[in-house]
Scaffold this motif. Structure first.
Motif, PDB file in Angstrom:
ATOM      1  N   PRO D  78       0.840  -1.205   0.000  1.00 45.14           N
ATOM      2  CA  PRO D  78       0.000   0.000   0.000  1.00 45.14           C
ATOM      3  C   PRO D  78       0.876   1.256   0.000  1.00 45.14           C
ATOM      4  O   PRO D  78       1.869   1.322   0.725  1.00 45.14           O
ATOM      5  CB  PRO D  78      -0.792  -0.121   1.310  1.00 45.14           C
ATOM      6  CG  PRO D  78      -0.842  -1.586   1.597  1.00 45.14           C
ATOM      7  CD  PRO D  78       0.488  -2.111   1.107  1.00 45.14           C
ATOM      8  N   LEU D 135      -2.577  -6.794   7.774  1.00 48.85           N
ATOM      9  CA  LEU D 135      -2.548  -6.548   6.334  1.00 48.85           C
ATOM     10  C   LEU D 135      -2.156  -7.826   5.596  1.00 48.85           C
ATOM     11  O   LEU D 135      -1.390  -8.645   6.118  1.00 48.85           O
ATOM     12  CB  LEU D 135      -1.569  -5.420   5.998  1.00 48.85           C
ATOM     13  CG  LEU D 135      -1.845  -4.071   6.665  1.00 48.85           C
ATOM     14  CD1 LEU D 135      -0.927  -3.003   6.067  1.00 48.85           C
ATOM     15  CD2 LEU D 135      -3.302  -3.667   6.521  1.00 48.85           C
ATOM     16  N   PRO D 137      -1.674  -7.623   1.679  1.00 47.63           N
ATOM     17  CA  PRO D 137      -1.925  -6.913   0.412  1.00 47.63           C
ATOM     18  C   PRO D 137      -1.970  -7.858  -0.776  1.00 47.63           C
ATOM     19  O   PRO D 137      -1.140  -8.761  -0.898  1.00 47.63           O
ATOM     20  CB  PRO D 137      -0.733  -5.942   0.323  1.00 47.63           C
ATOM     21  CG  PRO D 137      -0.257  -5.778   1.732  1.00 47.63           C
ATOM     22  CD  PRO D 137      -0.481  -7.125   2.370  1.00 47.63           C
ATOM     23  N   ALA D 193      -5.712  -3.972   0.694  1.00 46.02           N
ATOM     24  CA  ALA D 193      -4.795  -4.103   1.828  1.00 46.02           C
ATOM     25  C   ALA D 193      -5.045  -5.404   2.579  1.00 46.02           C
ATOM     26  O   ALA D 193      -4.135  -5.993   3.168  1.00 46.02           O
ATOM     27  CB  ALA D 193      -4.948  -2.903   2.763  1.00 46.02           C
TER      28      ALA D 193
END
Lengths: 309, 309, 309, 309
Positions: D78, D135, D137, D193
């Motif tokens: 991110p 997270l 991603p 995310a």
């Protein structure tokens, strides 16, 4: 109103924002031809690549996103004396274990006799020696350029039309399409001399056609590019109908049913409950295809129950 | 052949191996009554619990597992002057987000006029003041006791029949069921004065009925308890048809299509390819219900294309 | 709390309101055995008829419709040294045309070594000579008597449990079932020494088992016979989960997702939006079976995200 | 091998045969950026139109139809501190009648903290005050130009990839795509995310990303333009997996299962029965999205069971 005689010089295997083959005006009529699903023309030569090569697109001057394109099918007529079908049920239309007992795909030819208005197998197997199917010429794949610049294969269908293989798209019917791009960009092809419901062998009696249609624009009265209709609709003297293109068949049915409910409440003076009550006891469903990547379900209502506002 | 006049004294909300209500012989005729889906009888009183209370079961003497039970629907006649329907499309027959805009379930009443052969809303909403639906009385739920000692709710359907809600089950039709238990144990009920395809508001025009049927056993000629048929079939003067009961609609269609292919190859002199060729260009589909836990799809063929061996 | 040692003398191929095999009290523990899916016991003899013969039912004293039955799976242990599987992918789990290339069903045997905690093919084909699958013993089919007096085959599943074939039903898990009849009538069987997701060859490693479970009643606090839960749930140290049993898989997923949303809002202090936000970013799905008439989808949430109210 | 630093100047909302944004060689690495699903960049400005704007396409020199494109996801990070999700379960992932109780769509924001590697709701509802999601991603939408000149919307997916929304497409994974056009034309975007299975609120935590990938061509060894793979595949240190994109979920599962069977028999030394036996007891399924027009199902096998030929 002008009548155009249009001889296609090339074809498309997607419905998309291709260069217009012809510009026509609102209300114009077009007489043209389509090749069969494998690209054979009236003389039987392969002149373009499969699958389902499209004649067009026709740019209808004045059509803008949010409008509706009305295409009246004036005439759909086989222009040669033979068609072809596959000879085995598609694996996906029978019980999975039963599919294991079916033969592989094979092609057979039919004699298409427009004088007698029947189709006859060239080499009928036992028990079908006398089979003579009444012709019911239809367009299997037709529609407009889809939204967001997409180009979608002629093997499938969606809100823009495409490969619906609904045997109710015969002459005398008006088909309605949402307009997604300027000019609408109407494509047509994949003619069938006749076809059972579901296109369950994967083909109708595939044949090249002479087609005449008349295009008309129904303007969106809103200032916003909101679509008046959300999927394909149609009507003839007897019925109005809506077309859901999706998989599974349940979703195709949901789309067609929703569109009919919206049509009744917007144009036929019914409120939500009235439309539901009428549909609940009077609606009929017909199966377009259950072979292509997207299936097609049609929701119909007899005109006799309707009062146009 | 005997004609029995049978007045039910209790009802069942499953199709199962219940104690027989009446023993009948092969070829006998039964005149009886059914209550509506919520248990209201001809006088409008609730005399038994919902859902879809069944009259019967009828034990057909001589019927054995592996046989086929043929039930000719001699007469299906509403025996009171009112019926009821739901007033909103079912949430599962429209686009999921559109369902969020629909009102909750509500019940409305209809006047059922057997003299004029029409049904009329008691309190029609705007636009339906003149709606008069022709009667087409049918049985929504009927069938035999299922296999392996099961007792299956009258809200659903399977190979044994049950809640198919197919508006083609009208008088003049012969329905065929696989026999799973001695005596077959035939149940019937859930009459509708009329019904649109799909039963998309969750009901037909629900009503109590006078019903007359004639039962006949088609013996399995094999020594083994192999079923001659694998799911419900039917026929009338115009069509033969097969019935798939399952979810999703795709699977219901697969079952019906498979059964038709098997019927054509076993009884109509066609080989695998012949049956496929015929079905591909001549078959028609009709939607029974798309509301119940199992959906119903019907595969039909016009008799004109068939030669009985 | 009592521990019962129960040796079954007969079995059932439906989950239904059968005569109780044993009466137990709330909180009691039962040690018993199950035969394999085809009725073979620990000694390898066929002692009862397929499919999926059930031990029980166990009547839990005090359980009433509207309550929830909690069954803690204390121990599930193979009680013989061999199991069996089918050797071909089921026709319905591959592309329809690919199914036509698969061999027909065949059975193979596995050596099940509880000392080494592995399963090994008796006659491994090329490339699987070294295959040793860790055991993960589970119950494929278990549940309670269904509603409305139904008796439902052990080949399928629904809100009452049944043939879910979810490989997460291992020892250490508590399964929750809606109670539909007095005593709940708990049935169990169809043990698998191990099983891939989906049960895509139509079997796990089918084996007879020694099973110990503890049953507990969670009373419905309402005066009304409203069910506290609407379908099967479960939990272990790491997860809570809900189980949807239906076809197609889409509907099984809808049922499991709905039940999880209801659980979070009723028991975990979340409102509708909170439950949606949490599920949207944290939920996991697991596939039970995609072979049986009803498929099974499981919706899970890690306990770490939850605070019991 | 070259490493390219590529700053996109325009974006596409279809995967199609668009003019290449950059030409790269077999084995090259690209460092680039993606905007979020609604066209917001790293600074939070809307710089292009939704839905799911794609960076690219990248033309991989030497890639030809019939080859396979391998894309190793080197890094997905991110590049801003906030993301957004919808706040209500999608209508199609819950029971149809339950959908009627859900609120309409609304957007909420999350703080995305790459230092602490967690996402936190900006305005948590009751019970989620302490929610901190790790997270993970991923890329929601990426793939190559489809066959036959199609341009397919980034809202959906098929054999070419597209909007699969599978939370297993994280860094460290190699994704494989069939090549349909010269140069393959790789597109990427729609970073999340984190995301729960199924993308059941219609979004992950939508965010712009810095992405690094390395592209490699696996040549088709046949002289014919036959595709080596038929749909998207992937692998990492622990698993190999195949990806089915279709509706309903049943069909997505069929596609993924078929592709895994083909992979095992072509590359891992197993015959048809060996591949079936292994898959039957060892396969795992994961759900990509059940929100988009095409759903996504992933079929996985742990590497430990495999021996590369």
């Amino acid at each position: 109103m002008t009548t155009h005689h249009f001889s296609p010089t090339h074809y498309h295997v997607t419905l998309g924002s291709h260069a217009p083959a012809l510009y026509i005006a609102d209300g114009d009529t077009v007489m043209t031809t389509t090749v069969d699903a494998n690209g054979h023309d009236a003389s039987g030569r392969v002149i373009t690549a499969e699958p389902n090569p499209m004649t067009g697109p026709f740019f209808v001057k004045g059509a803008m996103p949010g409008d509706t394109l009305a295409v009246h099918l004036d005439s759909i007529m086989p222009n040669r004396a033979w068609g072809w079908t596959r000879a085995a049920l598609a694996a996906n239309v029978v019980n999975p274990e039963y599919a294991q007992t079916l033969p592989l795909r094979e092609i057979v030819n039919w004699h298409v006799d427009v004088e007698k208005w029947i189709a006859i197998l060239d080499a009928p197997p036992r028990g079908l020696e006398n089979l003579a199917i009444p012709l019911a010429p239809m367009l299997g794949c037709f529609g407009v350029a889809p939204w967001d610049g997409q180009a979608i294969s002629t093997v499938t269908s969606a809100e823009h039309g495409g490969n619906m293989d609904y045997n109710g798209f015969v002459q005398g019917v008006t088909a309605y399409f949402p307009v997604f791009v300027p000019g609408a960009l109407f494509h047509l092809g994949d003619g069938h001399a006749a076809q059972g419901d579901g296109e369950i062998v994967g083909t109708g009696i595939e044949i090249s056609m002479d087609v005449q249609f008349t295009a008309r624009i129904i303007k969106n009265k809103s200032d916003l590019p909101i679509r008046k209709i959300n999927t394909v609709r149609g009507e003839n003297a007897e019925f109005i109908f809506t077309v859901g293109n999706a998989r599974p068949l349940d979703q195709a049915l949901q789309i067609a049913t929703t569109e009919m409910h919206q049509w009744l409440t917007s144009d036929y003076g019914l409120d939500t409950t009235g439309a539901s009550l009428l549909m609940g006891q009077c609606v009929r469903y017909e199966v377009g295809n259950v072979f292509d990547p997207a299936y097609t379900m049609v929701c119909k209502l007899p005109r006799g129950y309707l009062t146009r506002e």
